[in-house]
Design an enzyme around this catalytic site. Sequence first.
Site, PDB file in Angstrom:
ATOM      1  N   ASN A   9       0.861  -1.187   0.000  1.00  0.00           N
ATOM      2  CA  ASN A   9       0.000   0.000   0.000  1.00  0.00           C
ATOM      3  C   ASN A   9       0.898   1.238   0.000  1.00  0.00           C
ATOM      4  O   ASN A   9       1.487   1.571   1.026  1.00  0.00           O
ATOM      5  CB  ASN A   9      -0.890  -0.046   1.259  1.00  0.00           C
ATOM      6  N   TRP A  10       0.981   1.881  -1.140  1.00  0.00           N
ATOM      7  CA  TRP A  10       1.910   3.016  -1.280  1.00  0.00           C
ATOM      8  C   TRP A  10       1.351   4.297  -0.664  1.00  0.00           C
ATOM      9  O   TRP A  10       2.042   5.313  -0.617  1.00  0.00           O
ATOM     10  CB  TRP A  10       2.261   3.241  -2.755  1.00  0.00           C
ATOM     11  N   LYS A  11       0.099   4.284  -0.270  1.00  0.00           N
ATOM     12  CA  LYS A  11      -0.546   5.464   0.331  1.00  0.00           C
ATOM     13  C   LYS A  11      -0.344   6.703  -0.547  1.00  0.00           C
ATOM     14  O   LYS A  11      -0.263   6.559  -1.771  1.00  0.00           O
ATOM     15  CB  LYS A  11      -0.041   5.671   1.765  1.00  0.00           C
ATOM     16  N   HIS A  95      -9.733   1.315   4.667  1.00  0.00           N
ATOM     17  CA  HIS A  95      -8.456   1.483   5.369  1.00  0.00           C
ATOM     18  C   HIS A  95      -8.659   2.426   6.556  1.00  0.00           C
ATOM     19  O   HIS A  95      -9.429   3.387   6.472  1.00  0.00           O
ATOM     20  CB  HIS A  95      -7.394   2.043   4.412  1.00  0.00           C
ATOM     21  N   GLU A  97      -7.010   4.782   7.763  1.00  0.00           N
ATOM     22  CA  GLU A  97      -6.773   6.212   7.529  1.00  0.00           C
ATOM     23  C   GLU A  97      -8.010   6.854   6.908  1.00  0.00           C
ATOM     24  O   GLU A  97      -8.317   8.021   7.166  1.00  0.00           O
ATOM     25  CB  GLU A  97      -5.527   6.398   6.642  1.00  0.00           C
ATOM     26  N   GLU A 167      -5.616  -4.813  10.392  1.00  0.00           N
ATOM     27  CA  GLU A 167      -4.568  -3.827  10.635  1.00  0.00           C
ATOM     28  C   GLU A 167      -4.883  -3.061  11.916  1.00  0.00           C
ATOM     29  O   GLU A 167      -5.686  -2.116  11.887  1.00  0.00           O
ATOM     30  CB  GLU A 167      -4.494  -2.838   9.468  1.00  0.00           C
ATOM     31  N   GLY A 173       2.233   2.358  10.769  1.00  0.00           N
ATOM     32  CA  GLY A 173       3.191   3.456  10.633  1.00  0.00           C
ATOM     33  C   GLY A 173       3.854   3.867  11.933  1.00  0.00           C
ATOM     34  O   GLY A 173       4.478   4.926  12.007  1.00  0.00           O
ATOM     35  N   SER A 212       3.171  -2.034  10.322  1.00  0.00           N
ATOM     36  CA  SER A 212       4.616  -2.072  10.552  1.00  0.00           C
ATOM     37  C   SER A 212       5.257  -3.426  10.228  1.00  0.00           C
ATOM     38  O   SER A 212       6.177  -3.851  10.905  1.00  0.00           O
ATOM     39  CB  SER A 212       4.953  -1.635  11.984  1.00  0.00           C
ATOM     40  N   GLY A 233       2.723  -1.127   4.291  1.00  0.00           N
ATOM     41  CA  GLY A 233       2.743   0.299   3.968  1.00  0.00           C
ATOM     42  C   GLY A 233       4.163   0.764   3.713  1.00  0.00           C
ATOM     43  O   GLY A 233       4.740   0.512   2.654  1.00  0.00           O
ATOM     44  N   GLY A 234       4.743   1.413   4.711  1.00  0.00           N
ATOM     45  CA  GLY A 234       6.064   2.024   4.569  1.00  0.00           C
ATOM     46  C   GLY A 234       7.105   1.136   3.891  1.00  0.00           C
ATOM     47  O   GLY A 234       7.824   1.586   2.991  1.00  0.00           O
TER      48      GLY A 234
HETATM   49  P1  PGA Z   1       2.618   0.374   7.649  1.00  0.00           P
HETATM   50  O1  PGA Z   1       1.162   0.573   6.995  1.00  0.00           O
HETATM   51  O2  PGA Z   1       3.176  -0.913   7.104  1.00  0.00           O
HETATM   52  O3  PGA Z   1       3.405   1.577   7.200  1.00  0.00           O
HETATM   53  O4  PGA Z   1       2.429   0.314   9.124  1.00  0.00           O
HETATM   54  C1  PGA Z   1       0.303  -0.515   6.757  1.00  0.00           C
HETATM   55  C2  PGA Z   1      -0.994  -0.022   6.152  1.00  0.00           C
HETATM   56  O5  PGA Z   1      -1.504   1.022   6.586  1.00  0.00           O
HETATM   57  O6  PGA Z   1      -1.554  -0.646   5.235  1.00  0.00           O
END
Ligand code: PGA
Length: 251
Positions: A9-11, A95, A97, A167, A173, A212, A233-234
């Site tokens: 997930n590149w956000k 998600h 967010e 998640e 994050g 994470s 994500g990251g």
């Molecule tokens: P993260 O994000 O790996 O940076 O914690 C995961 C996500 O939100 O899908």
Amino acid sequence: MRRPLVAGNWKMHGTRASVAELIKGLRHLALPAGIDVAVFPSCLHIAQVIAGLEGKAMAVGAQNCAVEPMQGALTGEVAPSQLADAGCRMVLVGHSERRQIMGERDEMISRKFAAAQSCGLVPVLCVGETLEQREAGKTIEVVGRQLGTVIEDLGVGAFASAIVAYEPVWAIGTGLTATPEQAQEVHAAIRAQLAAENGEVARKVRILYGGSVKAANAAELFRMPDIDGGLIGGASLNADEFGAICRAAGS
Ligand code: PGA
């Protein structure tokens, strides 16, 4: 046996130049056999990524879609049919967010899930509790409600062609990861909730862990019986790190 999926997930990251670099890195990865890999760039970069990954066994998905399946008067949104037309195969829905920052509620997420499926996209339903909810002992209740709304609205059969991603919000994050045991407990509860309605759907559905995940902790998470891969994500913005996570899923 469920086939593991590693999804990046590149956000809201990337420029044309940095996306080109990332594509180059992904193209070079030697992916293990027996797993699926997908990336979810920003909408703006979907066409670039689909073109750039041509011939590479990686699906491309979107991070969000409109509640209505077909194109129409809905300023600023992207219809699932448009995503499918662009070559997307999957879409993230719900998600945290988007739940927290954009105020998306369970009912809206069900509509997005249904709209995506009606266009042939595989929805990845994201669920998870906040730290406050975990500390109050409400994790299973919160996740159960998020999942339950979609089951009630669309029927358990909708999960025959969908993916679930657990998640925990406190792990996204933050560098804090759920322990494999903490994650497994929730994954098992998700599967049990689906199994109460339909055993076969529950057995086959892939449940990803996200929060994470990195190369250093992926293998121990993926070893758990109900964890079928990860939503990254990251760490997915670094092709080598993402590749190492894919290898962990393949081993
Ligand atoms: P993260 O994000 O790996 O940076 O914690 C995961 C996500 O939100 O899908």
